[in-house]
Design a protein around this motif. Structure first.
Motif, PDB file in Angstrom:
ATOM      1  N   LEU A   3      -6.875  21.233  47.492  1.00  0.00           N
ATOM      2  CA  LEU A   3      -8.078  21.820  48.074  1.00  0.00           C
ATOM      3  C   LEU A   3      -8.882  22.598  47.034  1.00  0.00           C
ATOM      4  O   LEU A   3     -10.092  22.742  47.154  1.00  0.00           O
ATOM      5  N   ARG A   4      -8.188  23.152  46.065  1.00  0.00           N
ATOM      6  CA  ARG A   4      -8.847  24.023  45.080  1.00  0.00           C
ATOM      7  C   ARG A   4      -7.858  24.313  43.947  1.00  0.00           C
ATOM      8  O   ARG A   4      -6.650  24.095  44.110  1.00  0.00           O
ATOM      9  N   ILE A   5      -8.354  24.804  42.836  1.00  0.00           N
ATOM     10  CA  ILE A   5      -7.475  25.434  41.843  1.00  0.00           C
ATOM     11  C   ILE A   5      -7.179  26.819  42.405  1.00  0.00           C
ATOM     12  O   ILE A   5      -8.097  27.620  42.595  1.00  0.00           O
ATOM     13  N   ASP A   6      -5.927  27.086  42.727  1.00  0.00           N
ATOM     14  CA  ASP A   6      -5.588  28.372  43.346  1.00  0.00           C
ATOM     15  C   ASP A   6      -5.528  29.485  42.293  1.00  0.00           C
ATOM     16  O   ASP A   6      -6.123  30.538  42.476  1.00  0.00           O
ATOM     17  N   HIS A   7      -4.785  29.259  41.241  1.00  0.00           N
ATOM     18  CA  HIS A   7      -4.773  30.282  40.194  1.00  0.00           C
ATOM     19  C   HIS A   7      -4.276  29.739  38.863  1.00  0.00           C
ATOM     20  O   HIS A   7      -3.683  28.667  38.794  1.00  0.00           O
ATOM     21  N   SER A  56      -9.467  31.528  44.669  1.00  0.00           N
ATOM     22  CA  SER A  56      -9.085  31.191  43.295  1.00  0.00           C
ATOM     23  C   SER A  56      -8.939  32.489  42.512  1.00  0.00           C
ATOM     24  O   SER A  56      -9.785  33.385  42.639  1.00  0.00           O
ATOM     25  N   PHE A  86      -2.308  24.858  42.378  1.00  0.00           N
ATOM     26  CA  PHE A  86      -3.319  24.187  43.178  1.00  0.00           C
ATOM     27  C   PHE A  86      -3.072  24.465  44.652  1.00  0.00           C
ATOM     28  O   PHE A  86      -1.927  24.418  45.115  1.00  0.00           O
TER      29      PHE A  86
END
Lengths: 140, 140
Positions: A3-7, A56, A86
């Motif tokens: 869904l996104r780059i989390d960290h 993020s 991710f």
């Protein structure tokens, strides 16, 4: 699946010093601090943006001891990027799919991550040398 | 200052093999491929999500020669995360602010990056051992 780059997890020797550096240089705000005894780290999450299913962040990690995973990483590689994470909708579901595709998991089942997330790590040798974490953010 | 995590740059020895690995394992799509002679790499961008001012990607980098920066990185560190990049609204403005705060820039002025972005790198020794890139995405 992602869904996104989390960290981006960054290993450091002095958490407070690096919090000051990153927040002062880039106008970032610390939104969580915690000690994770299981992983042998104390950490801080600096917020960058919000996205689908979660945010993020830059995650700063200081080892609790030299023989922890992050402690060994620092001794071998020095300060820098330790892992990337991710965001996924359902970490158990993602673990199943990824395992079926031949990538080894470092965790047999989801465990507790930053800010009450559920996480799992993938074997870096199967992901191009990148220690890769899956994150299902806590419900909001 | 940071709008999003723009990309995670991963150094690899065989671009096509790693494109297959990342796209097949994580259901990612290649949205751009290019050769950047100035940086000595051929690269691919795998789309993860869209955010403020641009998208978030995994960037896979194969060096064009052993004596390029990414070639030297591979010889010293092996495959893995080479740099991380953050999206900004105006790269020249961000460079000015960051420089004033005591972080050295590797670029004196913005240069051409992936997908017609304008980019600049910061000195990793001043950013916790992390080679850090600023990205102003092309207008869309």
């Amino acid at each position: 699946m992602f869904l996104r780059i989390d960290h981006i997890g960054i290993a450091c020797r002095d958490l407070e010093e690096k919090i000051r550096l990153f927040s002062d240089t880039f106008d970032l705000t610390v939104v969580a601090r915690e000690v994770n005894e299981e992983q042998g780290v104390k950490e801080a999450m600096l917020h960058i943006s919000d996205g689908e299913g979660g945010g993020s962040y830059i995650q700063l990690l200081e080892p609790l001891s030299e023989d922890s995973p992050v402690g060994k990483f620092l001794a071998k590689r020095g300060e820098g990027v330790h892992h990337v994470a991710f965001g996924v909708r359902d970490v158990a579901d993602a673990m199943g799919k990824i395992s079926e595709r031949g990538v080894r998991l470092l965790d047999e089942r989801p465990r507790h991550g930053s800010m009450d997330s559920r996480i799992a790590f993938l074997h870096p040798k199967d992901v191009g040398g990148v220690l890769t974490e899956l994150v299902q953010a806590a419900g909001r």
